[in-house]
Enzyme design. Sequence first.
Site, mmCIF file in Angstrom:
data_model
loop_
_atom_site.group_PDB
_atom_site.id
_atom_site.type_symbol
_atom_site.label_atom_id
_atom_site.label_comp_id
_atom_site.label_asym_id
_atom_site.label_seq_id
_atom_site.Cartn_x
_atom_site.Cartn_y
_atom_site.Cartn_z
ATOM 1 N N LYS A 11 0.824 -1.216 0.000
ATOM 2 C CA LYS A 11 0.000 0.000 0.000
ATOM 3 C C LYS A 11 0.863 1.274 0.000
ATOM 4 O O LYS A 11 2.073 1.212 0.278
ATOM 5 C CB LYS A 11 -0.941 -0.046 1.210
ATOM 6 C CG LYS A 11 -1.954 -1.207 1.139
ATOM 7 C CD LYS A 11 -2.959 -1.147 2.293
ATOM 8 C CE LYS A 11 -3.962 -2.284 2.207
ATOM 9 N NZ LYS A 11 -5.013 -2.179 3.262
ATOM 10 N N TYR A 51 -12.547 -1.604 -3.422
ATOM 11 C CA TYR A 51 -13.024 -1.753 -2.046
ATOM 12 C C TYR A 51 -14.542 -1.562 -1.927
ATOM 13 O O TYR A 51 -15.038 -1.212 -0.851
ATOM 14 C CB TYR A 51 -12.275 -0.790 -1.119
ATOM 15 C CG TYR A 51 -10.886 -1.273 -0.769
ATOM 16 C CD1 TYR A 51 -10.689 -2.355 0.090
ATOM 17 C CD2 TYR A 51 -9.758 -0.666 -1.291
ATOM 18 C CE1 TYR A 51 -9.422 -2.801 0.423
ATOM 19 C CE2 TYR A 51 -8.474 -1.104 -0.971
ATOM 20 C CZ TYR A 51 -8.317 -2.177 -0.100
ATOM 21 O OH TYR A 51 -7.058 -2.625 0.228
ATOM 22 N N ARG A 104 2.520 -6.654 8.710
ATOM 23 C CA ARG A 104 1.850 -5.464 9.275
ATOM 24 C C ARG A 104 2.471 -5.043 10.601
ATOM 25 O O ARG A 104 2.602 -3.844 10.879
ATOM 26 C CB ARG A 104 0.350 -5.722 9.403
ATOM 27 C CG ARG A 104 -0.360 -5.571 8.047
ATOM 28 C CD ARG A 104 -1.775 -6.044 8.102
ATOM 29 N NE ARG A 104 -2.524 -5.672 6.898
ATOM 30 C CZ ARG A 104 -3.661 -6.234 6.535
ATOM 31 N NH1 ARG A 104 -4.190 -7.194 7.272
ATOM 32 N NH2 ARG A 104 -4.284 -5.834 5.440
ATOM 33 N N ASN A 114 -2.087 0.252 6.565
ATOM 34 C CA ASN A 114 -1.557 -0.992 7.135
ATOM 35 C C ASN A 114 -0.682 -1.808 6.186
ATOM 36 O O ASN A 114 -0.665 -3.033 6.245
ATOM 37 C CB ASN A 114 -2.695 -1.820 7.743
ATOM 38 C CG ASN A 114 -3.739 -2.228 6.725
ATOM 39 O OD1 ASN A 114 -3.621 -1.895 5.550
ATOM 40 N ND2 ASN A 114 -4.749 -2.946 7.167
ATOM 41 N N GLU A 128 -9.298 -10.009 -8.224
ATOM 42 C CA GLU A 128 -8.347 -8.919 -7.954
ATOM 43 C C GLU A 128 -7.126 -9.004 -8.872
ATOM 44 O O GLU A 128 -6.632 -7.973 -9.353
ATOM 45 C CB GLU A 128 -7.929 -8.965 -6.479
ATOM 46 C CG GLU A 128 -9.097 -8.617 -5.555
ATOM 47 C CD GLU A 128 -8.810 -8.853 -4.087
ATOM 48 O OE1 GLU A 128 -9.716 -8.602 -3.269
ATOM 49 O OE2 GLU A 128 -7.686 -9.289 -3.736
HETATM 50 P P1 ATP Z 1 -7.177 -5.844 3.140
HETATM 51 O O1 ATP Z 1 -8.502 -6.167 2.485
HETATM 52 O O2 ATP Z 1 -6.616 -4.488 2.739
HETATM 53 O O3 ATP Z 1 -6.190 -6.954 2.966
HETATM 54 P P2 ATP Z 1 -8.186 -6.749 5.665
HETATM 55 O O4 ATP Z 1 -8.809 -7.840 4.877
HETATM 56 O O5 ATP Z 1 -7.271 -7.136 6.776
HETATM 57 O O6 ATP Z 1 -7.388 -5.760 4.719
HETATM 58 P P3 ATP Z 1 -10.720 -5.397 5.641
HETATM 59 O O7 ATP Z 1 -11.727 -5.597 6.709
HETATM 60 O O8 ATP Z 1 -10.917 -6.047 4.317
HETATM 61 O O9 ATP Z 1 -9.291 -5.797 6.262
HETATM 62 O O10 ATP Z 1 -10.553 -3.826 5.445
HETATM 63 C C1 ATP Z 1 -9.958 -3.308 4.262
HETATM 64 C C2 ATP Z 1 -9.042 -2.171 4.635
HETATM 65 O O11 ATP Z 1 -9.824 -1.092 5.142
HETATM 66 C C3 ATP Z 1 -8.034 -2.468 5.750
HETATM 67 O O12 ATP Z 1 -6.883 -3.119 5.310
HETATM 68 C C4 ATP Z 1 -7.723 -1.063 6.228
HETATM 69 O O13 ATP Z 1 -6.805 -0.417 5.343
HETATM 70 C C5 ATP Z 1 -9.082 -0.389 6.132
HETATM 71 N N1 ATP Z 1 -9.784 -0.471 7.403
HETATM 72 C C6 ATP Z 1 -10.393 -1.548 7.941
HETATM 73 N N2 ATP Z 1 -10.934 -1.272 9.139
HETATM 74 C C7 ATP Z 1 -10.656 0.043 9.370
HETATM 75 C C8 ATP Z 1 -10.941 0.949 10.428
HETATM 76 N N3 ATP Z 1 -11.625 0.550 11.512
HETATM 77 N N4 ATP Z 1 -10.488 2.218 10.315
HETATM 78 C C9 ATP Z 1 -9.813 2.632 9.219
HETATM 79 N N5 ATP Z 1 -9.498 1.825 8.185
HETATM 80 C C10 ATP Z 1 -9.915 0.558 8.253
#
Ligand code: ATP
Length: 139
Positions: A11, A51, A104, A114, A128
């Site tokens: 990212k 997203y 992470r 992250n 994707e």
């Molecule tokens: P990713 O899909 O990016 O691999 P993930 O699967 O661990 O991450 P998801 O629940 O899919 O987490 O959320 C997608 C992304 O949205 C997270 O990686 C983070 O960048 C952002 N995100 C998730 N929760 C929060 C939050 N509470 N506050 C801010 N950003 C968030």
Amino acid sequence: MSGKITFTMIKPDAVADGHIGAILRKISEAGFKIKALKLTQLTVADAKKFYEVHAERPFYGELVDFMSSGPIVAAVLEKDNAVEDFRTVIGATNPAEAAEGTIRKMFARSIGENAVHGSDSDENALIEAQFHFSGREIF
Ligand code: ATP
Ligand code: MG
């Protein structure tokens, strides 16, 4: 390829912080083979689409702005049990909760910024990968 591939993005935070090399090294050391790789940048429209599942979440706007804010590295990775094993290598969404030694834990700034993305299912890995790469860019 099903069951054997996952898709990742390094990212904008981790690219800006100079962690591309260290993260690719950890990915290789964890046994993933790189099938496709590029430095690119998401437009706002790309980030919104990527997203889309989070459109109703309060952090969606912030997430879209962040993900389109600078260059990313997109990659397709191959390994048995790729999706699940890669999520173990990257660690919990919130770096404060991520296990020691995960990407992470080592490189993320915060829950929003992250460091890396990892697909959450075989089906999404394929969607994707195809969102970012044409067939002739995947080896
Ligand atoms: P990713 O899909 O990016 O691999 P993930 O699967 O661990 O991450 P998801 O629940 O899919 O987490 O959320 C997608 C992304 O949205 C997270 O990686 C983070 O960048 C952002 N995100 C998730 N929760 C929060 C939050 N509470 N506050 C801010 N950003 C968030
Ligand atoms: Mg996710």
